[in-house]
Design a protein around this motif. Sequence first.
Motif, mmCIF file in Angstrom:
data_model
loop_
_atom_site.group_PDB
_atom_site.id
_atom_site.type_symbol
_atom_site.label_atom_id
_atom_site.label_comp_id
_atom_site.label_asym_id
_atom_site.label_seq_id
_atom_site.Cartn_x
_atom_site.Cartn_y
_atom_site.Cartn_z
ATOM 1 N N MET A 109 0.865 -1.144 -0.038
ATOM 2 C CA MET A 109 0.183 0.033 0.008
ATOM 3 C C MET A 109 0.851 1.394 0.134
ATOM 4 N N PRO A 110 0.658 2.244 -0.883
ATOM 5 C CA PRO A 110 1.296 3.526 -0.654
ATOM 6 C C PRO A 110 1.337 3.901 0.955
ATOM 7 N N SER A 111 2.420 4.613 1.252
ATOM 8 C CA SER A 111 2.948 4.990 2.574
ATOM 9 C C SER A 111 3.203 3.885 3.344
ATOM 10 N N THR A 112 3.397 2.585 2.963
ATOM 11 C CA THR A 112 4.066 1.368 3.631
ATOM 12 C C THR A 112 5.052 0.627 2.833
ATOM 13 N N SER A 113 5.481 1.114 1.704
ATOM 14 C CA SER A 113 6.443 0.591 1.055
ATOM 15 C C SER A 113 7.867 1.017 1.346
ATOM 16 N N ARG A 114 8.801 -0.233 1.649
ATOM 17 C CA ARG A 114 10.147 0.253 1.895
ATOM 18 C C ARG A 114 10.913 0.947 0.731
ATOM 19 N N HIS A 115 10.417 0.673 -0.538
ATOM 20 C CA HIS A 115 10.990 1.361 -1.634
ATOM 21 C C HIS A 115 10.941 2.759 -1.559
ATOM 22 N N HIS A 116 10.020 3.460 -0.557
ATOM 23 C CA HIS A 116 9.951 4.936 -0.590
ATOM 24 C C HIS A 116 11.238 5.243 -0.119
ATOM 25 N N TRP A 117 12.130 4.798 0.762
ATOM 26 C CA TRP A 117 13.302 5.206 1.422
ATOM 27 C C TRP A 117 14.512 5.246 0.583
ATOM 28 N N GLY A 118 14.619 4.540 -0.539
ATOM 29 C CA GLY A 118 15.701 4.335 -1.426
ATOM 30 C C GLY A 118 16.969 3.585 -0.758
ATOM 31 N N THR A 119 16.415 2.720 0.059
ATOM 32 C CA THR A 119 17.353 1.674 0.517
ATOM 33 C C THR A 119 17.248 0.315 -0.134
ATOM 34 N N ASP A 120 15.795 0.084 -0.434
ATOM 35 C CA ASP A 120 15.697 -1.213 -1.161
ATOM 36 C C ASP A 120 15.661 -1.292 -2.543
ATOM 37 N N ILE A 121 16.354 -2.529 -2.955
ATOM 38 C CA ILE A 121 16.329 -2.620 -4.363
ATOM 39 C C ILE A 121 16.105 -3.975 -4.900
ATOM 40 N N LYS A 149 0.923 5.847 12.444
ATOM 41 C CA LYS A 149 -0.198 5.023 12.953
ATOM 42 C C LYS A 149 -1.096 4.742 11.551
ATOM 43 N N VAL A 150 -2.026 3.937 11.640
ATOM 44 C CA VAL A 150 -2.680 3.415 10.601
ATOM 45 C C VAL A 150 -3.509 4.569 9.829
ATOM 46 N N ASP A 151 -3.812 5.792 10.730
ATOM 47 C CA ASP A 151 -4.663 6.901 10.179
ATOM 48 C C ASP A 151 -3.743 7.663 9.189
ATOM 49 N N ASP A 152 -2.264 7.469 9.130
ATOM 50 C CA ASP A 152 -1.608 7.954 8.319
ATOM 51 C C ASP A 152 -1.323 7.433 6.997
ATOM 52 N N ILE A 153 -2.166 6.245 6.882
ATOM 53 C CA ILE A 153 -2.093 5.449 5.453
ATOM 54 C C ILE A 153 -3.633 5.869 4.721
#
Length: 251
Positions: A135-147, A217-221
């Motif tokens: 789900m958007p806001s939960t992806s590790r790919h957001h951080w630029g650390t995961d490939i 928190k879940v409300d941030d998603i």
Amino acid sequence: MKRILMLFIIICSCKEQKKVEEIVSNISVFVPIEEEIENQFDKNFILGKFNYRKDTSFVKVKKMHSSKTLYIKRETYLSFVRMFNSAKLEGINLKIISGTRNFYEQKSIWERKWERYKNLKPINRAKKILEYSSMPSTSRHHWGTDIDLNNLNNSYFDKGIGKKEYDWLVKNANKYGFFQVYVSKVNGRKGYNIERWHWSYIPLSGEYLKHYRKNIKVDDISGFKGSELSKELDVINVYVNGVSKQLIEDK
């Protein structure tokens, strides 16, 4: 003969080291991990709501290391380059096929799949997508650390060159800070299916995950189709935290 072989290895090693130095010299000034982490504990960053192309802690990956135009964290890239060159010396070619995706890019992927599975009930539709996509806001790919490396099919790594690549990564990737986050569920791991292509640079992503667990928190998603299901699906506990146990334990 042995002397000639040793000389050849030394020459190759020097050439590979020179490649690393050339790449590093073309990447903007290195930011110490402490400073970088402190500056990136912004809520919008953790949720992926930012433009990484304008963030100076992100760099564009060179064509020799990627299959398309993409960006990742500078520190992640520097470590990948070292791993890439070591693998190359052993006849293993590593290619980054997916890097940073912000909230808006993840939203596009999510909502495209949301339409694809529209024949399912909303909750089942979400679960189907969550087999491999966040789900958007939960992806590790957001951080630029995961490939994602080389191929997006688990079966590719079962035999032939794919198996050689995977075996090399399992044996060596940890030396460079990269860990496979979605491994077998045999030991009770929840969340996404196994992804043998997904590797995370833990010196940074480990800190971001800790911050996520304590502050998001879940409300941030919110802000995408099906986001109202995030609470029912317990996405933070099951999916954000659904990584290898060794990666989630506070040290």
